[in-house]
Design a protein around this motif. Structure first.
Motif, PDB file in Angstrom:
ATOM      1  N   TYR A 169      92.078  40.146 -78.183  1.00 44.90           N
ATOM      2  CA  TYR A 169      93.497  40.481 -78.045  1.00 44.90           C
ATOM      3  C   TYR A 169      93.742  41.891 -77.511  1.00 44.90           C
ATOM      4  O   TYR A 169      94.767  42.491 -77.790  1.00 44.90           O
ATOM      5  CB  TYR A 169      94.183  40.310 -79.394  1.00 44.90           C
ATOM      6  N   LYS A 225      93.093  28.462 -83.782  1.00 42.61           N
ATOM      7  CA  LYS A 225      93.136  27.642 -84.989  1.00 42.61           C
ATOM      8  C   LYS A 225      93.032  26.155 -84.657  1.00 42.61           C
ATOM      9  O   LYS A 225      92.388  25.378 -85.367  1.00 42.61           O
ATOM     10  CB  LYS A 225      94.424  27.914 -85.775  1.00 42.61           C
ATOM     11  N   LYS A 260      96.126  33.123 -81.052  1.00 38.43           N
ATOM     12  CA  LYS A 260      95.625  32.859 -82.408  1.00 38.43           C
ATOM     13  C   LYS A 260      95.921  31.424 -82.835  1.00 38.43           C
ATOM     14  O   LYS A 260      95.099  30.776 -83.491  1.00 38.43           O
ATOM     15  CB  LYS A 260      96.242  33.852 -83.405  1.00 38.43           C
ATOM     16  N   ASP A 263      89.023  40.677 -83.517  1.00 36.57           N
ATOM     17  CA  ASP A 263      90.237  40.974 -82.738  1.00 36.57           C
ATOM     18  C   ASP A 263      89.923  41.456 -81.322  1.00 36.57           C
ATOM     19  O   ASP A 263      90.756  42.083 -80.671  1.00 36.57           O
ATOM     20  CB  ASP A 263      91.118  42.018 -83.445  1.00 36.57           C
ATOM     21  N   ARG A 294      99.559  37.420 -78.502  1.00 32.10           N
ATOM     22  CA  ARG A 294      98.530  37.401 -79.552  1.00 32.10           C
ATOM     23  C   ARG A 294      98.729  36.185 -80.451  1.00 32.10           C
ATOM     24  O   ARG A 294      97.780  35.471 -80.783  1.00 32.10           O
ATOM     25  CB  ARG A 294      98.610  38.665 -80.408  1.00 32.10           C
ATOM     26  N   LYS A 295      99.968  35.971 -80.884  1.00 34.66           N
ATOM     27  CA  LYS A 295     100.273  34.852 -81.779  1.00 34.66           C
ATOM     28  C   LYS A 295      99.971  33.517 -81.110  1.00 34.66           C
ATOM     29  O   LYS A 295      99.451  32.595 -81.735  1.00 34.66           O
ATOM     30  CB  LYS A 295     101.743  34.914 -82.195  1.00 34.66           C
ATOM     31  N   ASP A 316      87.592  36.351 -81.754  1.00 30.04           N
ATOM     32  CA  ASP A 316      88.757  36.308 -82.644  1.00 30.04           C
ATOM     33  C   ASP A 316      88.471  37.023 -83.961  1.00 30.04           C
ATOM     34  O   ASP A 316      89.354  37.663 -84.534  1.00 30.04           O
ATOM     35  CB  ASP A 316      89.149  34.850 -82.896  1.00 30.04           C
TER      36      ASP A 316
END
Length: 216
Positions: free
Chosen positions: A170, A186, A182, A167, A178-179, A164
């Motif tokens: 992705y 988190k 991510k 990147d 991608r969102k 991550d």
């Protein structure tokens, strides 16, 4: 051969030119973090507070981790920050390049990369070209595990956290996916189950800020 965390990470960060990008400082720091985490998760070294020390001899099949293990063994108890700095903050990258050669040659012997000779300002160097299908298999397994019903294992989470940062998790993904990934990364960062992985990978960001401040 079952690939270890460090081997998987290296395969995913090797570029199309057969080497880690000279501009990808976070990848070099991440590689050391992967080595430390693989030793920890295998029970070969232990972490008390911030200090690392060896518990057992390096197992057969893990010789590619010898440089990191040996440094810990010689300096123990030694902070994980010190280990990551030792391999990531050399002006010549000599230590890191020597370790990448150990990792790369091991992967070449097992058929995961194609090794060729390339040129650099300091002479010849080895290049390691990963098989694209192998990289996609690793990335696919990480993403699948992250969204399965069960809790992903520590190695998978460690790999996700490290990829991550550059990147590399992705590759060729649409924005919506991608969102989604991510957001999941988190969530895993704050999960107490993965506190050790977050502690080690979190220092990658701290070291990057320092390096960027010094060299820019």
């Amino acid at each position: 051969m079952k690939l270890g965390l460090t081997q998987k990470y290296l395969l995913c960060i090797l570029g199309k030119k057969g080497k880690v990008s000279a501009f990808g400082i976070e990848k070099y720091v991440g590689l050391t973090a992967a080595g430390v985490l693989e030793l920890l998760q295998g029970g070969v070294v232990r972490l008390e507070g911030k200090k690392l020390s060896t518990q057992y001899s390096l197992p057969q099949g893990k010789e590619y981790l010898r440089p990191v293990y040996q440094y810990i063994e010689e300096k123990q108890p030694v902070s994980y920050e010190k280990v990551m700095e030792y391999f990531s903050m050399s002006f010549t990258d000599k230590r890191m390049n020597a370790w990448i050669d150990i990792l790369g040659e091991n992967l070449a012997q097992e058929g995961y990369v194609r090794m060729e000779e390339g040129k650099s300002p300091w002479g010849t160097k080895h290049l390691y070209f990963p098989k694209e299908e192998q990289v996609q298999e690793i990335l696919g397994a990480v993403k699948e595990s992250m969204f399965s019903n069960g809790i992903p294992d520590a190695e998978t989470v460690s790999l996700a956290l490290l990829l991550d940062k550059g990147d590399d998790l992705y590759q060729d993904l649409p924005r919506a996916e991608r969102k989604k990934i991510k957001r999941r990364v988190k969530e895993l960062k704050v999960d107490p189950v993965f506190e050790q992985a977050e502690k080690i990978t979190g220092y990658v960001d701290t070291l990057l800020v320092w390096l960027l401040t010094v060299y820019h």
